[in-house]
Write a protein that holds these residues in place. Structure first.
Motif, PDB file in Angstrom:
ATOM      1  N   SER A 183       0.866  -1.196  -0.088  1.00 30.68           N
ATOM      2  CA  SER A 183       0.011   0.005   0.085  1.00 30.68           C
ATOM      3  C   SER A 183       0.641   1.264   0.130  1.00 30.68           C
ATOM      4  O   SER A 183       0.302   2.338  -0.374  1.00 30.68           O
ATOM      5  CB  SER A 183      -0.972  -0.015   1.256  1.00 30.68           C
ATOM      6  N   LEU A 184       2.281   1.173   0.257  1.00 29.25           N
ATOM      7  CA  LEU A 184       2.889   2.470   0.391  1.00 29.25           C
ATOM      8  C   LEU A 184       3.601   2.703  -0.962  1.00 29.25           C
ATOM      9  O   LEU A 184       3.625   3.715  -1.670  1.00 29.25           O
ATOM     10  CB  LEU A 184       4.254   2.101   1.338  1.00 29.25           C
ATOM     11  N   VAL A 185       4.148   1.661  -1.747  1.00 31.20           N
ATOM     12  CA  VAL A 185       5.010   2.058  -2.908  1.00 31.20           C
ATOM     13  C   VAL A 185       4.651   1.152  -4.111  1.00 31.20           C
ATOM     14  O   VAL A 185       4.936   1.219  -5.245  1.00 31.20           O
ATOM     15  CB  VAL A 185       6.363   1.774  -2.564  1.00 31.20           C
ATOM     16  N   HIS A 186       3.408   0.204  -3.914  1.00 31.36           N
ATOM     17  CA  HIS A 186       3.124  -0.859  -5.146  1.00 31.36           C
ATOM     18  C   HIS A 186       1.732  -0.858  -5.381  1.00 31.36           C
ATOM     19  O   HIS A 186       1.352  -1.763  -5.808  1.00 31.36           O
ATOM     20  CB  HIS A 186       3.749  -2.179  -4.966  1.00 31.36           C
TER      21      HIS A 186
ATOM     22  N   LYS B  97       0.934   0.754 -13.961  1.00 34.12           N
ATOM     23  CA  LYS B  97       0.899   1.943 -14.792  1.00 34.12           C
ATOM     24  C   LYS B  97      -0.238   2.629 -15.209  1.00 34.12           C
ATOM     25  O   LYS B  97      -1.089   1.739 -15.576  1.00 34.12           O
ATOM     26  CB  LYS B  97       2.069   1.694 -15.956  1.00 34.12           C
ATOM     27  N   GLY B  98      -0.391   3.888 -15.622  1.00 41.93           N
ATOM     28  CA  GLY B  98      -1.708   4.361 -15.648  1.00 41.93           C
ATOM     29  C   GLY B  98      -2.457   4.610 -14.509  1.00 41.93           C
ATOM     30  O   GLY B  98      -3.767   5.408 -14.644  1.00 41.93           O
ATOM     31  N   GLY B  99      -2.356   4.047 -13.391  1.00 46.10           N
ATOM     32  CA  GLY B  99      -3.037   4.459 -12.055  1.00 46.10           C
ATOM     33  C   GLY B  99      -3.969   3.555 -11.743  1.00 46.10           C
ATOM     34  O   GLY B  99      -4.664   3.792 -10.583  1.00 46.10           O
ATOM     35  N   SER B 100      -4.223   2.357 -12.407  1.00 48.99           N
ATOM     36  CA  SER B 100      -5.398   1.456 -12.001  1.00 48.99           C
ATOM     37  C   SER B 100      -4.939   0.591 -10.858  1.00 48.99           C
ATOM     38  O   SER B 100      -3.475   0.414 -10.680  1.00 48.99           O
ATOM     39  CB  SER B 100      -5.597   0.391 -13.138  1.00 48.99           C
ATOM     40  N   PRO B 101      -5.736   0.289  -9.839  1.00 47.01           N
ATOM     41  CA  PRO B 101      -5.267  -0.330  -8.756  1.00 47.01           C
ATOM     42  C   PRO B 101      -4.740  -1.790  -8.918  1.00 47.01           C
ATOM     43  O   PRO B 101      -4.935  -2.463  -9.949  1.00 47.01           O
ATOM     44  CB  PRO B 101      -6.595  -0.575  -7.811  1.00 47.01           C
ATOM     45  N   TYR B 102      -3.555  -2.195  -8.106  1.00 42.90           N
ATOM     46  CA  TYR B 102      -2.777  -3.316  -8.147  1.00 42.90           C
ATOM     47  C   TYR B 102      -3.446  -4.236  -7.076  1.00 42.90           C
ATOM     48  O   TYR B 102      -3.034  -3.840  -5.948  1.00 42.90           O
ATOM     49  CB  TYR B 102      -1.348  -2.939  -8.127  1.00 42.90           C
TER      50      TYR B 102
ATOM     51  N   PRO C 218       3.650 -10.146  -7.339  1.00 44.81           N
ATOM     52  CA  PRO C 218       4.839 -11.149  -6.951  1.00 44.81           C
ATOM     53  C   PRO C 218       5.404 -11.034  -5.709  1.00 44.81           C
ATOM     54  O   PRO C 218       5.930 -12.150  -4.913  1.00 44.81           O
ATOM     55  CB  PRO C 218       5.632 -10.768  -8.083  1.00 44.81           C
ATOM     56  N   MET C 219       5.558  -9.808  -4.879  1.00 41.35           N
ATOM     57  CA  MET C 219       6.324  -9.689  -3.547  1.00 41.35           C
ATOM     58  C   MET C 219       5.229 -10.568  -2.848  1.00 41.35           C
ATOM     59  O   MET C 219       5.807 -10.988  -1.816  1.00 41.35           O
ATOM     60  CB  MET C 219       6.394  -8.256  -3.250  1.00 41.35           C
ATOM     61  N   TYR C 220       3.952 -10.007  -2.646  1.00 41.51           N
ATOM     62  CA  TYR C 220       2.939 -10.946  -1.971  1.00 41.51           C
ATOM     63  C   TYR C 220       3.047 -12.338  -1.963  1.00 41.51           C
ATOM     64  O   TYR C 220       3.039 -13.227  -1.065  1.00 41.51           O
ATOM     65  CB  TYR C 220       1.693 -10.524  -2.314  1.00 41.51           C
ATOM     66  N   GLN C 221       3.386 -13.049  -3.159  1.00 38.33           N
ATOM     67  CA  GLN C 221       3.686 -14.540  -3.391  1.00 38.33           C
ATOM     68  C   GLN C 221       4.715 -14.809  -2.812  1.00 38.33           C
ATOM     69  O   GLN C 221       4.656 -16.028  -2.194  1.00 38.33           O
ATOM     70  CB  GLN C 221       3.406 -14.797  -4.961  1.00 38.33           C
ATOM     71  N   ALA C 222       5.787 -14.073  -2.604  1.00 36.68           N
ATOM     72  CA  ALA C 222       7.150 -14.489  -1.966  1.00 36.68           C
ATOM     73  C   ALA C 222       6.820 -14.598  -0.511  1.00 36.68           C
ATOM     74  O   ALA C 222       7.319 -15.786  -0.079  1.00 36.68           O
ATOM     75  CB  ALA C 222       8.157 -13.421  -2.392  1.00 36.68           C
ATOM     76  N   TYR C 223       6.324 -13.725   0.166  1.00 41.22           N
ATOM     77  CA  TYR C 223       6.007 -13.953   1.794  1.00 41.22           C
ATOM     78  C   TYR C 223       5.038 -14.647   1.971  1.00 41.22           C
ATOM     79  O   TYR C 223       4.889 -14.936   3.458  1.00 41.22           O
ATOM     80  CB  TYR C 223       6.314 -12.543   2.105  1.00 41.22           C
TER      81      TYR C 223
ATOM     82  N   THR D 224      11.259 -12.956 -10.804  1.00 41.80           N
ATOM     83  CA  THR D 224      11.884 -11.755 -11.313  1.00 41.80           C
ATOM     84  C   THR D 224      11.080 -11.064 -12.209  1.00 41.80           C
ATOM     85  O   THR D 224      10.359 -11.636 -13.236  1.00 41.80           O
ATOM     86  CB  THR D 224      13.248 -12.015 -11.950  1.00 41.80           C
ATOM     87  N   VAL D 225      10.819  -9.546 -11.754  1.00 42.86           N
ATOM     88  CA  VAL D 225       9.964  -8.612 -12.551  1.00 42.86           C
ATOM     89  C   VAL D 225      10.731  -7.855 -13.123  1.00 42.86           C
ATOM     90  O   VAL D 225      11.321  -7.106 -12.532  1.00 42.86           O
ATOM     91  CB  VAL D 225       8.641  -8.277 -11.922  1.00 42.86           C
ATOM     92  N   ASP D 226      10.577  -7.272 -14.471  1.00 39.53           N
ATOM     93  CA  ASP D 226      11.096  -6.141 -15.178  1.00 39.53           C
ATOM     94  C   ASP D 226      10.267  -5.047 -15.793  1.00 39.53           C
ATOM     95  O   ASP D 226      10.648  -4.388 -16.872  1.00 39.53           O
ATOM     96  CB  ASP D 226      12.052  -6.668 -16.300  1.00 39.53           C
ATOM     97  N   ASP D 227       8.638  -5.372 -15.577  1.00 43.01           N
ATOM     98  CA  ASP D 227       7.753  -4.390 -16.318  1.00 43.01           C
ATOM     99  C   ASP D 227       6.867  -3.747 -15.661  1.00 43.01           C
ATOM    100  O   ASP D 227       5.771  -3.422 -15.745  1.00 43.01           O
ATOM    101  CB  ASP D 227       7.043  -5.325 -17.402  1.00 43.01           C
ATOM    102  N   GLU D 228       7.403  -3.549 -14.265  1.00 48.97           N
ATOM    103  CA  GLU D 228       6.371  -2.819 -13.198  1.00 48.97           C
ATOM    104  C   GLU D 228       6.926  -1.725 -12.773  1.00 48.97           C
ATOM    105  O   GLU D 228       8.072  -1.148 -13.170  1.00 48.97           O
ATOM    106  CB  GLU D 228       6.050  -3.730 -11.993  1.00 48.97           C
ATOM    107  N   ILE D 229       6.236  -0.911 -11.862  1.00 47.54           N
ATOM    108  CA  ILE D 229       6.652   0.297 -11.395  1.00 47.54           C
ATOM    109  C   ILE D 229       6.607   0.424  -9.819  1.00 47.54           C
ATOM    110  O   ILE D 229       6.005  -0.389  -9.180  1.00 47.54           O
ATOM    111  CB  ILE D 229       6.031   1.422 -11.927  1.00 47.54           C
ATOM    112  N   LEU D 230       7.421   1.245  -9.204  1.00 50.88           N
ATOM    113  CA  LEU D 230       7.103   1.675  -7.883  1.00 50.88           C
ATOM    114  C   LEU D 230       6.920   3.156  -7.603  1.00 50.88           C
ATOM    115  O   LEU D 230       7.353   3.924  -8.527  1.00 50.88           O
ATOM    116  CB  LEU D 230       8.503   1.403  -7.029  1.00 50.88           C
ATOM    117  N   TRP D 231       6.116   3.283  -6.645  1.00 53.14           N
ATOM    118  CA  TRP D 231       5.672   4.879  -6.261  1.00 53.14           C
ATOM    119  C   TRP D 231       6.284   5.705  -5.490  1.00 53.14           C
ATOM    120  O   TRP D 231       6.791   4.911  -4.327  1.00 53.14           O
ATOM    121  CB  TRP D 231       4.223   4.896  -5.974  1.00 53.14           C
TER     122      TRP D 231
END
Length: 333
Positions: free
Chosen positions: A223-226, A230-235, A241-246, A253-260
């Motif tokens: 909720s802080l940075v992810h 892109k474009g502002g739609s909710p994620y 993938p971070m959620y799936q890890a923990y 490994t992801v190369d097509d996303e953004i952080l805020w």
């Protein structure tokens, strides 16, 4: 003594018969009867003859009483002497008993009380952190065994503490190396627990996200940075993938996303999320990311250039330094 007694009895008998009116006929028998003669009887009982006879008969008794008194006094003296002897004996025994008691007390003081006090003092010093403290006690009795056990215990404690201090030092050094490594890398790194709450973050991550560390630590990372694509739609969190890890232990490994950033702007990232395990149990995840905005821009420029060459009306040939052709556009043919 018998004659004296008989003489006294004879006078008393003569007086009694005179009272009865009987008198001695000269042979010792009172056969002559006459008028009672009370005066005669009085004179006999109070006369000198009667008193001499009485004194004579009492003399042996007085001698006996004197002898009795003397014997009694002697026996009393003997008893007193024996009493003094007994008293002296009792005093001697009491003195011996007192000396024994004092000796036993003195021995008890040196053999028991002082060693116990040493043990108590040593235990207090160990409790205060003086783990090199030892107790000197050379005897082989129970106190000696106790002192030996105490010394063995303190030696074990000292070894354990020394080993623990070495391990803590090694751990601190390893943590310091890890911290330096985290702080020196240009990649952003942060860790989360099984709830996605940030537990650590390095300086590069905080700088790229434009947050202070204090603003990131303890916060839910999604909720802080992810939170948005892109474009502002909710994620959605469950798609992250971070959620799936923990939660599921899935690395990615992801190369097509953004952080805020804190200011509401975003940047392109490439990140890797890895679960953190302890004894096969997932306890969180670590995320390593980098800003690939410039790379994405460069790729976009290359894509534009490639498209321009591909659709150019002129023939284009690209060779390597040795003159070997590596690319020609469709117009070359």
């Amino acid at each position: 003594s018998r004659a004296r007694s008989d003489a006294l009895v004879r006078l008393e008998e003569k007086a009694m018969n005179a009272v009865k009116g009987k008198f001695d006929d000269g042979s010792g028998n009172f056969t002559i009867v006459m008028e009672p003669d009370l005066e005669m009887a009085r004179q006999i009982m109070h006369g000198e003859d009667y008193h001499r006879a009485k004194s004579a008969i009492m003399e042996p008794i007085s001698d006996f009483l004197a002898l009795l008194d003397a014997r009694t006094a002697s026996e009393v003296q003997d008893l007193r002497q024996k009493g003094r002897i007994h008293a002296g004996l009792m005093l001697s025994l009491a003195a011996i008993g007192l000396a024994f008691t004092l000796g036993a007390s003195f021995g008890l003081h040196w053999r028991v009380i002082i060693p116990v006090r040493k043990l108590v003092a040593a235990a207090k010093q160990v409790g205060a952190g003086e783990y090199d403290k030892r107790v000197d006690h050379a005897s082989s009795d129970e106190l000696g065994e106790l002192a030996s056990a105490f010394n063995h215990m303190t030696s074990s404690i000292q070894r354990d503490i020394s080993e623990r201090e070495k391990n803590e030092t090694a751990l601190a050094e390893a943590e310091e190396r890890s911290r330096l490594l985290l702080e020196s890398t240009r990649d952003g790194i942060f860790g989360v627990d099984t709830h996605g709450v940030v537990t650590f973050v390095n300086a590069s991550a905080a700088k790229m996200l434009a947050f202070s560390r204090e603003e990131i630590l303890g916060k839910p990372v999604h909720s802080l940075v992810h939170h948005s694509r892109k474009g502002g739609s909710p994620y959605p969190l469950e798609h992250c993938p971070m959620y799936q890890a923990y939660t599921a232990g899935a690395a990615s490994t992801v190369d097509d996303e953004i952080l805020w950033r804190k200011n509401g702007t975003s940047f392109d990232v490439e990140y890797t999320s890895e679960p953190i395990r302890q004894d096969e149990a997932i306890i969180g995840a670590v995320v390593v990311f980098r800003d690939v905005t410039e790379r994405k821009q460069a790729q976009a420029q290359l894509q534009k250039l490639s498209s321009a060459v591909q659709h150019s009306p002129s023939a284009v040939v690209i060779t390597n330094p040795d003159g070997v052709i590596e690319y020609v556009n469709p117009q070359f043919t």
